[in-house]
Design a protein around this motif. Structure first.
Motif, PDB file in Angstrom:
ATOM      1  N   GLY A  94     -23.393 -43.248 -52.560  1.00  0.00           N
ATOM      2  CA  GLY A  94     -23.710 -42.372 -51.301  1.00  0.00           C
ATOM      3  C   GLY A  94     -24.265 -41.132 -52.178  1.00  0.00           C
ATOM      4  N   SER A 134     -33.050 -38.155 -49.638  1.00  0.00           N
ATOM      5  CA  SER A 134     -33.358 -37.210 -48.427  1.00  0.00           C
ATOM      6  C   SER A 134     -33.276 -35.824 -48.884  1.00  0.00           C
ATOM      7  CB  SER A 134     -32.240 -37.648 -47.365  1.00  0.00           C
ATOM      8  OG  SER A 134     -32.363 -38.929 -46.894  1.00  0.00           O
ATOM      9  N   LEU A 161     -26.638 -32.978 -47.020  1.00  0.00           N
ATOM     10  CA  LEU A 161     -26.844 -34.309 -47.230  1.00  0.00           C
ATOM     11  C   LEU A 161     -25.821 -34.791 -48.520  1.00  0.00           C
ATOM     12  CD1 LEU A 161     -30.691 -34.197 -46.762  1.00  0.00           C
ATOM     13  CD2 LEU A 161     -29.065 -35.938 -45.915  1.00  0.00           C
ATOM     14  N   PRO A 162     -25.902 -34.207 -49.787  1.00  0.00           N
ATOM     15  CA  PRO A 162     -25.288 -34.680 -50.881  1.00  0.00           C
ATOM     16  C   PRO A 162     -23.715 -34.673 -50.525  1.00  0.00           C
ATOM     17  CG  PRO A 162     -26.105 -32.569 -51.471  1.00  0.00           C
ATOM     18  CD  PRO A 162     -26.814 -33.125 -50.125  1.00  0.00           C
ATOM     19  N   SER A 188     -34.724 -45.091 -52.243  1.00  0.00           N
ATOM     20  CA  SER A 188     -33.406 -45.080 -51.865  1.00  0.00           C
ATOM     21  C   SER A 188     -32.683 -46.396 -52.718  1.00  0.00           C
ATOM     22  CB  SER A 188     -33.197 -45.255 -50.468  1.00  0.00           C
ATOM     23  OG  SER A 188     -33.575 -44.423 -49.560  1.00  0.00           O
ATOM     24  N   ARG A 225     -18.116 -45.304 -45.217  1.00  0.00           N
ATOM     25  CA  ARG A 225     -19.066 -44.862 -44.532  1.00  0.00           C
ATOM     26  C   ARG A 225     -19.015 -44.989 -42.997  1.00  0.00           C
ATOM     27  NH1 ARG A 225     -20.859 -44.352 -49.717  1.00  0.00           N
ATOM     28  NH2 ARG A 225     -21.398 -46.454 -50.588  1.00  0.00           N
ATOM     29  N   ASN A 254     -27.213 -38.986 -41.966  1.00  0.00           N
ATOM     30  CA  ASN A 254     -28.126 -39.301 -42.865  1.00  0.00           C
ATOM     31  C   ASN A 254     -27.494 -39.487 -44.435  1.00  0.00           C
ATOM     32  OD1 ASN A 254     -31.071 -40.113 -43.304  1.00  0.00           O
ATOM     33  ND2 ASN A 254     -30.504 -39.039 -45.156  1.00  0.00           N
ATOM     34  N   GLY A 255     -26.497 -38.620 -45.072  1.00  0.00           N
ATOM     35  CA  GLY A 255     -26.103 -38.794 -46.433  1.00  0.00           C
ATOM     36  C   GLY A 255     -25.004 -40.094 -46.253  1.00  0.00           C
ATOM     37  N   THR A 264     -31.000 -40.649 -37.106  1.00  0.00           N
ATOM     38  CA  THR A 264     -31.575 -39.728 -38.349  1.00  0.00           C
ATOM     39  C   THR A 264     -32.933 -39.293 -38.079  1.00  0.00           C
ATOM     40  OG1 THR A 264     -31.082 -39.398 -40.659  1.00  0.00           O
ATOM     41  CG2 THR A 264     -32.360 -41.586 -39.999  1.00  0.00           C
ATOM     42  N   SER A 300     -28.043 -39.968 -51.548  1.00  0.00           N
ATOM     43  CA  SER A 300     -28.435 -38.807 -50.563  1.00  0.00           C
ATOM     44  C   SER A 300     -29.485 -38.086 -51.209  1.00  0.00           C
ATOM     45  CB  SER A 300     -27.230 -38.074 -50.756  1.00  0.00           C
ATOM     46  OG  SER A 300     -26.765 -37.532 -51.743  1.00  0.00           O
ATOM     47  N   TRP A 301     -29.942 -37.917 -52.637  1.00  0.00           N
ATOM     48  CA  TRP A 301     -30.892 -37.230 -53.136  1.00  0.00           C
ATOM     49  C   TRP A 301     -32.238 -37.607 -52.667  1.00  0.00           C
ATOM     50  CZ3 TRP A 301     -29.830 -32.551 -54.665  1.00  0.00           C
ATOM     51  CH2 TRP A 301     -28.491 -32.212 -54.971  1.00  0.00           C
ATOM     52  N   GLY A 325     -22.786 -37.478 -48.587  1.00  0.00           N
ATOM     53  CA  GLY A 325     -23.000 -38.988 -49.403  1.00  0.00           C
ATOM     54  C   GLY A 325     -21.790 -39.151 -50.256  1.00  0.00           C
TER      55      GLY A 325
END
Length: 434
Positions: free
Chosen positions: A150, A157, A291-292, A137, A303, A349-350, A250, A154-155, A295
């Motif tokens: 973001g 996860s 996720l993406p 991360s 956020r 989570n994103g 998460t 995100s990638w 993000g």
């Protein structure tokens, strides 16, 4: 080709290299959770099915207890020697842990040594994973443009969801072609062996990673000794504690909808194992989508709005969704409920992972991120299958895991509000660093 296009291509390659190694971390954990009931029969036999499964899940959870240790040692190594070198070490250790479980003889062959060896394998996996997520991360955050952090992070996860999909597909294929009996005897080892076989390819891919420019620029500022790094963490203990609560929702939600779902669907809802693996694969695809998206959205609107809204939604919906499922059991309803929790997990989570990287002190970013994340997983997420099994067993209410999910949501809601309120840690860090 202009410079911006060239950088985008270079960054895409780096994302793939980081994510490909991160794939193995989640794949190994997912496979263990998926086959927990079979592992229980082979390594933790007992006259009580509940006791056998609980021992298997406790072995699953004990691996997470090593995550904070791995976070301190390997996270500190990354802050001192670089993200690239640390990510190569985590990949190697994860492979050794997986191989240990894959080839270990059963309880009938070597007695008490069997569960001991399995636990050692889990401890190695946990030690490695303690810094893998944080290292990946932080690496992605440091190579990302300021307005796309973001999306890039995100990638990390998202690659884990590819692992979940792969593990789910493995389960579908094995149960379809081999049947439950053969899978329970030895077929469950095949996915573990596959994880070992792909390691050389992942290692070659990850070796081509370049160190991040941000780490190179700050290398001279990083504490040179682990004791100095730990002192920095102690001075920032509030960030670590809040960061762990920030991660809680998460990790609890994720391990519920992935590692615990096959057992819950089969043992509690009495659906077929094939159905449970199909649902898990569907959940992985859904996670991979959200996720993406989340993000990228957090790069546009910030956020905080996403974090606050999603934690509140999970707080009020987790138990009602579980209550609906256990009183209207069907494959379709399981898919609906799991997709809802997938939306909750992916959306939160994103935005959460990149946020966690942004609140950490720059000089010990990998250590701080890894430590907060690992504490959350060790205390809350990793034991979610065991906690859910215990709650159902002691109360007789199959919807009780929804209460655990709501508790996690409340903790993360309060942590999000504290960290991201005006004048909070997030704003102070952004103003001083960016």
């Amino acid at each position: 080709m202009d410079k911006s296009q060239s950088k985008a291509i270079k960054d895409a390659k780096s994302i793939f290299r980081v994510a490909s190694g991160n794939f193995l971390e989640m794949y190994d954990f997912a496979v263990y959770g998926f086959y927990a009931s079979f592992i229980a029969q082979v390594f933790f036999p007992s006259s009580s099915q509940f006791a056998s499964i609980m021992m298997s899940f406790m072995a699953f959870g004990v691996g997470f207890l090593m995550r904070p240790v791995g976070a301190i040692i390997l996270g500190g190594y990354m802050d001192k020697h670089g993200r690239r070198k640390g990510l190569l070490i985590t990949l190697s250790l994860m492979a050794v842990g997986t191989l240990t479980i894959a080839v270990c003889p059963g309880y009938e062959q070597i007695g008490i040594l069997a569960p001991v060896i399995v636990v050692i394998g889990r401890l190695l996996q946990g030690f490695s994973a303690g810094a893998e997520i944080g290292g990946a991360s932080v690496y992605l955050a440091e190579i990302a443009p300021a307005d796309k952090k973001g999306f890039y992070v995100s990638w990390q996860s998202a690659s884990q969801q590819v692992a979940t999909i792969a593990a789910g597909i493995f389960g579908v294929v094995l149960h379809y072609y081999l049947g439950d009996q053969i899978v329970s005897e030895w077929g469950w080892r095949i996915p573990f062996i596959f994880g070992c076989l792909v390691v050389p390819f992942l290692f070659i891919i990850r070796r081509t990673l370049e160190e991040t420019p941000e780490f190179k620029a700050r290398a001279h500022q990083a504490p040179k000794k682990l004791s100095a790094m730990l002192k920095n963490m102690v001075e920032n203990w509030q960030v670590v504690v809040l960061g762990s609560l920030f991660v809680m929702m998460t990790t609890v939600t994720f391990y519920f909808i992935t590692a615990y779902t096959p057992t819950f669907a089969n043992r509690v809802l009495h659906l077929s194992r094939l159905d449970s693996f199909i649902v898990t694969a569907i959940v992985g695809l859904s996670n991979l989508f959200w996720l993406p998206v989340a993000g990228a959205l957090s790069d546009k609107i910030g956020r905080k709005p996403i974090l606050m809204v999603i934690t509140f939604l999970n707080l009020i919906s987790a138990y009602p969704m579980m209550y609906f499922l256990v009183h209207h059991i069907s494959f379709t309803n399981l898919v609906i409920v799991e997709l809802w929790f997938s939306f909750i997990f992916g959306s939160y989570n994103g935005a959460m992972v990149v946020g966690l990287s942004e609140i950490m002190p720059p000089q010990v970013r990998a250590l701080g991120f890894s430590l907060s994340y690992s504490i959350a997983v060790a205390i809350f997420g990793g034991f979610t299958p065991a906690i859910s099994t215990y709650l159902i067993h002691t109360t007789g209410n199959s919807a009780m895991p929804g209460i655990w999910l709501s508790i996690a949501a409340l903790c993360s809601l309060l942590a999000s509000w504290t960290l991201f309120r005006k004048g909070g840690v997030y704003h102070r860090r952004k103003e001083s660093e960016y």
